[in-house]
Design a protein around this motif. Structure first.
Motif, short mmCIF file in Angstrom:
data_model
loop_
_atom_site.label_atom_id
_atom_site.label_comp_id
_atom_site.label_asym_id
_atom_site.label_seq_id
_atom_site.Cartn_x
_atom_site.Cartn_y
_atom_site.Cartn_z
N HIS A 126 2.85 1.91 -11.13
CA HIS A 126 1.44 2.13 -10.81
C HIS A 126 1.05 3.60 -10.82
CE1 HIS A 126 0.18 -1.97 -9.86
NE2 HIS A 126 1.44 -2.14 -9.50
N ILE A 172 2.20 6.07 -9.07
CA ILE A 172 2.30 6.72 -7.75
C ILE A 172 3.38 7.79 -7.85
CG2 ILE A 172 2.77 6.34 -5.29
CD1 ILE A 172 0.52 4.44 -6.04
N ALA A 182 6.15 1.83 -7.46
CA ALA A 182 5.37 3.07 -7.45
C ALA A 182 5.27 3.65 -8.86
CB ALA A 182 6.01 4.08 -6.50
N SER A 207 -4.84 9.57 0.53
CA SER A 207 -5.50 8.50 -0.23
C SER A 207 -4.58 7.29 -0.25
CB SER A 207 -5.83 8.97 -1.65
OG SER A 207 -4.66 9.28 -2.36
N VAL A 208 -5.19 6.11 -0.27
CA VAL A 208 -4.44 4.86 -0.21
C VAL A 208 -4.55 4.17 -1.56
CG1 VAL A 208 -4.28 2.61 0.91
CG2 VAL A 208 -4.87 4.63 2.25
N HIS A 209 -3.39 3.75 -2.09
CA HIS A 209 -3.36 3.02 -3.36
C HIS A 209 -2.81 1.62 -3.10
CE1 HIS A 209 -4.34 6.27 -6.19
NE2 HIS A 209 -3.89 7.03 -5.22
N ASP A 210 -3.61 0.62 -3.41
CA ASP A 210 -3.19 -0.77 -3.28
C ASP A 210 -2.50 -1.21 -4.55
OD1 ASP A 210 -4.29 -1.21 -0.69
OD2 ASP A 210 -6.29 -1.31 -1.60
N THR A 211 -1.35 -1.85 -4.41
CA THR A 211 -0.60 -2.33 -5.57
C THR A 211 -0.18 -3.77 -5.32
OG1 THR A 211 1.55 -1.63 -4.70
CG2 THR A 211 0.33 -0.02 -6.04
N GLN A 270 0.84 -1.20 0.00
CA GLN A 270 0.00 0.00 0.00
C GLN A 270 0.87 1.25 0.00
OE1 GLN A 270 -2.63 -0.03 3.39
NE2 GLN A 270 -4.28 -0.89 2.17
N LEU A 283 -0.63 8.43 -0.15
CA LEU A 283 -0.18 9.66 -0.80
C LEU A 283 -0.29 10.86 0.13
CD1 LEU A 283 -1.68 9.17 -4.36
CD2 LEU A 283 0.43 8.29 -3.40
N ARG A 316 3.13 -0.92 4.23
CA ARG A 316 2.48 0.36 3.91
C ARG A 316 3.55 1.44 3.87
NH1 ARG A 316 -2.86 1.56 6.27
NH2 ARG A 316 -1.70 3.14 7.35
#
Length: 175
Positions: free
Chosen positions: A88, A90, A85, A69-73, A62, A65, A155
């Motif tokens: 994806h 990021i 990152a 906000s949380v971005h799952d990869t 995870q 940002l 994370r």
């Protein structure tokens, strides 16, 4: 290079103007020492570091940002957090292209459990982190975090700002 000058041999330095690329090695496995992640010497294939094609990955990571906000990869085994990152979208910059020469991939390892699993930062990484804005106790450089199955669920939080001596806003593309 050797050249002749008035009847004598003079050695002239030659500057390399081309790069020699090696073929990717795809089947290297981690070498374990004392059977712990901290003592691991991890050999990774070149495919994992900049290749945007191929397997999407299986290891959940995870990114949090600046706006929370949380971005799952999904990471590939042996992939560095910076390349993950970038793959994806990021906004982890990596101005030095993962050569351990800047702090634009600065991030925070959110969970102590995962922090303890990471190998200690090298002296070079520590020196660079000292220059990073908003340095915290859990700060690391994304180019130095190698994702392994043991780090599943890690994370990584991006800092409020980074300092880029190259050109503000420039985001290098992996090649």
């Amino acid at each position: 290079m050797i050249s002749l000058s008035v009847g004598r041999i003079v050695r002239t330095p030659v500057l390399a103007t081309t790069f020699s690329w090696h073929k990717p090695v795809r089947d290297l496995q981690p070498v374990m020492i004392n059977n712990s992640l901290k003592d691991r010497i991890l050999l990774t294939s070149t495919r994992n570091h900049g290749d945007h094609s191929g397997d999407p990955g299986t290891i959940p990571v995870q990114f949090i940002l600046k706006d929370n906000s949380v971005h799952d990869t999904l990471a590939r085994e042996g992939e560095i957090a910076l390349r993950l990152a970038q793959r994806h979208g990021i906004p982890m910059e990596g101005a030095c292209e993962a050569s351990l020469a800047c702090t634009t991939c600065h991030c925070y390892v959110e969970d102590e459990k995962h922090w303890d699993m990471l190998p200690e930062a090298t002296e070079t990484e520590e020196d660079l982190l000292d220059q990073a804005p908003f340095l915290e106790m859990n700060s690391r450089l994304g180019c130095q975090i190698i994702i392994t199955k043991e780090l599943e669920g890690i994370r990584l939080r991006l800092p409020r700002a980074t300092k880029n001596f190259y050109v503000d806003g420039h985001v290098p593309q992996p090649h």
